[in-house]
Design an enzyme around this catalytic site. Structure first.
Site, short mmCIF file in Angstrom:
data_model
loop_
_atom_site.label_atom_id
_atom_site.label_comp_id
_atom_site.label_asym_id
_atom_site.label_seq_id
_atom_site.Cartn_x
_atom_site.Cartn_y
_atom_site.Cartn_z
CD GLU A 152 23.54 46.28 80.23
OE1 GLU A 152 22.84 45.30 80.56
OE2 GLU A 152 23.80 46.56 79.05
CE1 TYR B 101 27.15 42.99 71.61
CE2 TYR B 101 26.19 40.82 71.72
CZ TYR B 101 26.29 42.04 71.11
OH TYR B 101 25.55 42.31 69.98
#
Length: 244
Positions: free
Chosen positions: A173, A166
């Site tokens: 991102e 994660y």
């Protein structure tokens, strides 16, 4: 004083009802869906590995899986996934699922596809790798759970690998959006300036910055939700092993 027989009746009134799982038709649909999704992400994983072995470098590997990533993940599968949550077939948070799905669609199309200059960035490979491993584990977990035959290794991976994957995905991102900012500002991509007949303006550059800021409150919610789930699912197993 309670009348004879009323205690048992009262107890049965307040006894918690056992939650019903999905029906046979819904289960069959979900098994097929999760098997197909697992296969789809395995195709992307194999594509990455084959491209790496052929090139001998991880630079520019995004181009080898660009089409399957956009065509496979960005259309029917994500909407089916959201529909499953909204309809209640799959008991999961619609808000958290919606955030995950829309953030990935946004990164795939509105950033990586639209700003071609960032496609060679290592950060793109970072989030694609994190997504791929996460989804293979996730959909394998769902499939075996529905079949009532869940190997412990997959359960452990589902509630452990996210600890690294994660943050890895979010880092990729954010770095990709950050890399896109100069090109967006220079070209005015997706921006609308005044004057115009609609008397409306939109600055995509500022919008991207706001998207990055939104990760601050949203990502911890998702991450710590999974931490709590890990303690709930694996905690008692780990405590038992310590006792032994």
């Amino acid at each position: 004083m309670t009348a004879p027989g009323t205690s048992k009746a009262a107890h049965s009134d307040v006894a918690p009802k056992k939650k019903k799982g999905p029906g046979a038709l819904a289960t069959a649909y979900l098994v097929i869906y999760n098997v197909v999704m697992t296969a789809g992400w395995l195709v992307i994983a194999v594509g990455l590995v084959r491209a790496y072995l052929a090139r001998g470098s991880y630079h520019g590997l995004y181009y080898s899986i660009e089409k399957p990533l956009k065509n496979w993940y960005s259309f029917i599968p994500i909407y089916v996934r959201l529909l499953s949550r909204v309809s209640g077939i799959v008991p999961s948070s619609v808000v958290l699922t919606g955030f995950q799905v829309m953030s990935r669609v946004f990164l795939t199309w509105a950033v990586t596809h639209s700003v071609r200059e960032v496609q060679s960035e290592d950060s793109v490979l970072l989030f694609v790798t994190a997504w791929t491993v996460t989804e293979i584990i996730r959909y394998s977990f769902y499939t075996f759970s529905l079949l009532n035959h869940l190997p412990y290794l997959i359960k452990w991976a589902r509630y452990t690998f996210f600890i690294v994957l994660y943050p890895m995905g979010v880092t990729g991102e954010l770095l990709t959006i950050y890399a896109a900012l100069p090109y967006v500002q220079k070209t005015g991509l997706y921006s609308v300036t005044l004057p115009n007949k609609y008397n409306f303006s939109f600055d995509y550059y500022t919008f991207l910055i706001l998207i990055m800021i939104s990760y601050i409150p949203l990502f911890p919610q998702l991450y710590f939700h999974m931490i709590r789930q890990r303690k709930k699912v694996l905690g008692h197993v780990e405590d038992y092993s310590k006792v032994e």
